[in-house]
Design a protein around this motif. Structure first.
Motif, PDB file in Angstrom:
ATOM      1  N   ASP A  98       2.110  10.878  -0.238  1.00  0.00           N
ATOM      2  CA  ASP A  98       2.871  10.539   0.965  1.00  0.00           C
ATOM      3  C   ASP A  98       2.826   9.021   1.157  1.00  0.00           C
ATOM      4  O   ASP A  98       1.758   8.414   1.028  1.00  0.00           O
ATOM      5  N   PRO A  99       3.961   8.374   1.443  1.00  0.00           N
ATOM      6  CA  PRO A  99       3.976   6.909   1.552  1.00  0.00           C
ATOM      7  C   PRO A  99       3.024   6.342   2.600  1.00  0.00           C
ATOM      8  O   PRO A  99       2.638   5.171   2.525  1.00  0.00           O
ATOM      9  N   THR A 100       2.615   7.157   3.558  1.00  0.00           N
ATOM     10  CA  THR A 100       1.715   6.658   4.614  1.00  0.00           C
ATOM     11  C   THR A 100       0.235   6.859   4.278  1.00  0.00           C
ATOM     12  O   THR A 100      -0.625   6.504   5.084  1.00  0.00           O
ATOM     13  N   THR A 101      -0.057   7.406   3.098  1.00  0.00           N
ATOM     14  CA  THR A 101      -1.445   7.752   2.748  1.00  0.00           C
ATOM     15  C   THR A 101      -2.401   6.590   2.919  1.00  0.00           C
ATOM     16  O   THR A 101      -3.529   6.766   3.402  1.00  0.00           O
ATOM     17  N   PHE A 102      -1.978   5.377   2.522  1.00  0.00           N
ATOM     18  CA  PHE A 102      -2.875   4.226   2.543  1.00  0.00           C
ATOM     19  C   PHE A 102      -2.566   3.257   3.681  1.00  0.00           C
ATOM     20  O   PHE A 102      -3.092   2.136   3.713  1.00  0.00           O
ATOM     21  N   ASN A 103      -1.703   3.659   4.621  1.00  0.00           N
ATOM     22  CA  ASN A 103      -1.379   2.773   5.731  1.00  0.00           C
ATOM     23  C   ASN A 103      -2.614   2.472   6.572  1.00  0.00           C
ATOM     24  O   ASN A 103      -3.557   3.267   6.637  1.00  0.00           O
ATOM     25  N   LYS A 104      -2.601   1.329   7.231  1.00  0.00           N
ATOM     26  CA  LYS A 104      -3.748   0.945   8.060  1.00  0.00           C
ATOM     27  C   LYS A 104      -4.055   1.980   9.129  1.00  0.00           C
ATOM     28  O   LYS A 104      -5.219   2.210   9.469  1.00  0.00           O
ATOM     29  N   SER A 105      -3.010   2.596   9.662  1.00  0.00           N
ATOM     30  CA  SER A 105      -3.219   3.591  10.717  1.00  0.00           C
ATOM     31  C   SER A 105      -3.954   4.821  10.218  1.00  0.00           C
ATOM     32  O   SER A 105      -4.520   5.579  11.014  1.00  0.00           O
ATOM     33  N   ALA A 158       0.832  -1.205   0.000  1.00  0.00           N
ATOM     34  CA  ALA A 158       0.000   0.000   0.000  1.00  0.00           C
ATOM     35  C   ALA A 158       0.868   1.258   0.000  1.00  0.00           C
ATOM     36  O   ALA A 158       0.575   2.237  -0.691  1.00  0.00           O
ATOM     37  N   SER A 159       1.963   1.234   0.758  1.00  0.00           N
ATOM     38  CA  SER A 159       2.844   2.403   0.784  1.00  0.00           C
ATOM     39  C   SER A 159       3.583   2.564  -0.539  1.00  0.00           C
ATOM     40  O   SER A 159       3.813   3.681  -1.008  1.00  0.00           O
ATOM     41  N   GLY A 160       3.932   1.437  -1.170  1.00  0.00           N
ATOM     42  CA  GLY A 160       4.574   1.511  -2.478  1.00  0.00           C
ATOM     43  C   GLY A 160       3.657   2.092  -3.530  1.00  0.00           C
ATOM     44  O   GLY A 160       4.092   2.844  -4.421  1.00  0.00           O
ATOM     45  N   LEU A 161       2.365   1.741  -3.462  1.00  0.00           N
ATOM     46  CA  LEU A 161       1.384   2.299  -4.387  1.00  0.00           C
ATOM     47  C   LEU A 161       1.267   3.807  -4.202  1.00  0.00           C
ATOM     48  O   LEU A 161       1.203   4.562  -5.180  1.00  0.00           O
TER      49      LEU A 161
END
Length: 210
Positions: free
Chosen positions: A32-39, A22-25
């Motif tokens: 931002d690499p955290t855009t789709f993180n679970k958090s 998700a972060s790679g996408l």
């Protein structure tokens, strides 16, 4: 009714189809690499957080996926068991203490995850390649999936971790009761012979994102 989990599931599946976490996408789309993180999928007080239409538009453009194709990823699709969640571990983390048990299985929780078609190994995990030591086969930013349960044969590509914390991706050339001989994928780097007593674990690479 469109559900919060449906949209996030579609994003995870889109990432998997592209061989990304998700972060790679998010990185590929310029987010931002955290855009789709679970958090980021819920707020601090537990309220549901939806991805923005702008972020979805950017990932569709970055992956050349149409909106109808994205919509087809929403919902349960082919049913349970078709996909599995694969933890994604950074290459630097793989060499640190506490991330794997003695058998080479990742431990702990809170990993970023990649939704991937079922691999037949629930303990499989992904490593994000860092650096150029494995070029031209694996490049910086590529993702490889490793299966600790897979049988290893001569000439297989493997990930090896030494008891000293060194992690390397090589090709297995020869294996004896006392040592293993490894061919460097990048021929600018030396081949390695490692005594078995110095090996923490070795696992086969079963997929790569090239």
């Amino acid at each position: 009714m469109l559900k919060h989990t449906d949209i996030w599931r579609a994003i995870d599946r889109l990432a998997a189809q592209s061989g990304l976490s998700a972060s790679g996408l998010a990185r590929r789309a310029g987010l931002d690499p955290t855009t789709f993180n679970k958090s980021k999928r819920t707020t601090g007080d537990g309220k549901l957080r939806w991805p923005s239409t702008e972020s979805i538009s950017k990932v569709l453009d970055a992956t050349s996926v149409s909106l109808p194709d994205f919509v087809s990823l929403i919902g349960e699709g082919a049913g349970p068991g078709t996909f599995q969640r694969v933890p994604v571990i950074g290459y630097a983390q793989a060499g640190s203490a506490g991330y794997f048990d003695d058998a080479g299985f990742p431990v702990g929780t809170g990993w970023d995850e990649l939704l991937f078609p079922s691999l037949g190994d629930p303990q499989a995990y992904a490593l994000e390649i860092a650096g150029d030591s494995m070029e031209p086969v694996y490049r910086d930013g590529d993702t490889i999936i490793v299966s600790p349960a897979a049988q290893i044969r001569r000439n297989d590509r493997v990930v090896v971790r030494t008891r000293g914390g060194e992690v390397m991706a090589k090709q297995l050339i020869r294996e004896t009761a006392t040592r293993i001989e490894l061919l460097s994928i990048n021929r600018a780097h030396p081949d390695r012979t490692i005594q078995r007593g110095d090996i923490a674990w070795m696992a086969r690479i079963i997929w790569a994102s090239q």
